[in-house]
Design a protein around this motif. Structure first.
Motif, short mmCIF file in Angstrom:
data_model
loop_
_atom_site.label_atom_id
_atom_site.label_comp_id
_atom_site.label_asym_id
_atom_site.label_seq_id
_atom_site.Cartn_x
_atom_site.Cartn_y
_atom_site.Cartn_z
N ALA A 76 2.38 1.45 -2.32
CA ALA A 76 1.73 0.18 -2.60
C ALA A 76 2.81 -0.87 -2.83
N PHE A 77 2.60 -2.07 -2.30
CA PHE A 77 3.58 -3.13 -2.50
C PHE A 77 2.86 -4.45 -2.76
N ASN A 78 3.59 -5.40 -3.34
CA ASN A 78 2.97 -6.67 -3.72
C ASN A 78 3.26 -7.76 -2.69
N GLN A 79 2.85 -8.98 -3.03
CA GLN A 79 2.98 -10.11 -2.11
C GLN A 79 4.44 -10.46 -1.82
N ASP A 80 5.36 -9.95 -2.62
CA ASP A 80 6.79 -10.17 -2.38
C ASP A 80 7.44 -8.98 -1.68
N ASP A 81 6.60 -8.08 -1.14
CA ASP A 81 7.05 -6.87 -0.44
C ASP A 81 7.85 -5.94 -1.34
N GLU A 82 7.57 -5.95 -2.64
CA GLU A 82 8.22 -5.05 -3.59
C GLU A 82 7.33 -3.83 -3.81
N PRO A 83 7.87 -2.61 -3.67
CA PRO A 83 7.07 -1.42 -3.97
C PRO A 83 6.65 -1.40 -5.45
#
Length: 356
Positions: free
Chosen positions: A333-340
């Protein structure tokens, strides 16, 4: 006569009285302790559908009687994601309400038989390990083996092992070393990425097996991202965890969390996980969930953050079944900043196209 509700008077009262604390500190846990969590929880159709709808898990077998019957169920069963979240939620008051990083969970397993609405869930946890944190003198590390049981029959419905950092009453001297923790983890240099990424043509078992065969023997991986995203709101951040009796202040006490690194309340890890899995399942023909391993929550997810999902297909086993084959995935899963924000391996039975 003292006016207790006078603002200044009451402020002095609060400075002097003791606080009746909730939860346990590191020193309260000893290896071998068995904790029976109270209260339990009745797994309801409403709770199940609320969890599934908010995390975008739309498998028709868990919603419609006809689809459930076709899958071999008596009625739409309780979804494993909701069962896992409810099992963990019940434990929070005794195990982790004091706070501390959720370091990981593994060996998540379910029974082969379905669990239905109306089942009363009773939960117990055994302390399997305690350790000193080498980098954080105010914390210790505790691992528990947790079992969610059918209160009537005693059958194990969900089990897993999880590890948390837990605050100490008294800090201890440490050697100043480092541990694998979300914010201190120094990642090794990435291995060279594959030259090519292969995407399965469909969501049946045969599609995953064919993609793995296509990638075999060359510098390729079966990996892809999912289009859907789910932005966290008041329902996912606060309502869903409280509905599983998860009392951790991280999810519902904005006053306390205002001074935390996140700056506010954060999403229950099982909401993040289930949302990513919901995205992944929308691109596959899930037949039955088998289990999860090596689950890690890399950083917090807060209100306003959007959860996306990425999948890598690791293995496919025909399993000599007419209905399904077994596939092992890695989900990130990752966020809107492409961070896992979450990762874990998942084993599931995937429907075969030939079963239609």
């Amino acid at each position: 006569m003292t006016e207790w509700t006078d603002t200044e008077t009451f402020a002095r009262v609060l400075e002097r009285v003791d606080t009746k604390e909730k939860g346990n500190c590191f020193e309260d846990f000893e290896v071998g302790d068995l904790i029976e969590h109270d209260p339990g929880l009745t797994l309801t159709r409403w709770g199940n559908e609320s969890w599934m709808s908010q995390t975008l898990n739309h498998d028709p077998a868990y919603w419609r009687t006809d689809a459930a019957t076709a899958r071999g169920f008596d009625e739409p069963p309780i979804h494993p994601d909701y069962l896992t979240a409810a099992t963990l939620g019940i434990t929070v008051e005794d195990l982790s309400e004091k706070g501390g990083y959720f370091l990981g969970r593994t060996d998540v397993r379910f029974p082969a038989t379905p669990v239905y609405a109306g089942t009363e869930l009773r939960v117990e946890s055994e302390v399997v390990d305690t350790a000193t944190s080498s980098s954080r003198p105010q914390y210790g590390i505790v691992s528990w083996r947790t079992r969610g049981l059918d209160a009537e029959t005693g059958d194990v419905l969900c089990s897993y092992e999880r590890t948390n950092m837990i605050p100490r009453r008294q800090p201890v001297e440490t050697d100043g070393g480092a541990e694998t923790e979300p914010e201190d983890d120094e990642r090794a240099e990435d291995e060279e990425l594959p030259a090519e990424f292969v995407t399965p043509e469909g969501g049946y078992f045969e599609d995953f097996a064919a993609a793995l065969e296509d990638a075999d023997g060359r510098n390729a991986a079966v990996a892809y991202r999912h289009e859907r995203g789910r932005t966290q709101d008041d329902v996912t951040v606060a309502s869903l965890p409280l509905a599983t009796l998860n009392t951790a202040k991280q999810h519902h006490n904005a006053d306390v969390m205002g001074d935390s690194p996140s700056g506010g309340i954060v999403t229950y890890g099982d909401v993040t996980r289930s949302t990513a899995l919901g995205h992944a399942r929308s691109d596959e023909r899930t037949w039955r969930e088998v289990g999860f391993d090596d689950e890690t929550f890399h950083t917090f997810v807060a209100s306003g953050d959007t959860v996306y999902a990425f999948t890598r297909v690791l293995e496919a086993d025909d399993a000599d079944s007419l209905e399904s084959g077994t596939v092992r995935f890695e989900h990130i899963a990752f966020n809107q900043d492409d961070e896992p924000v979450y990762s874990g391996t998942r084993t599931a039975e995937i429907q075969k196209r030939s079963s239609n």
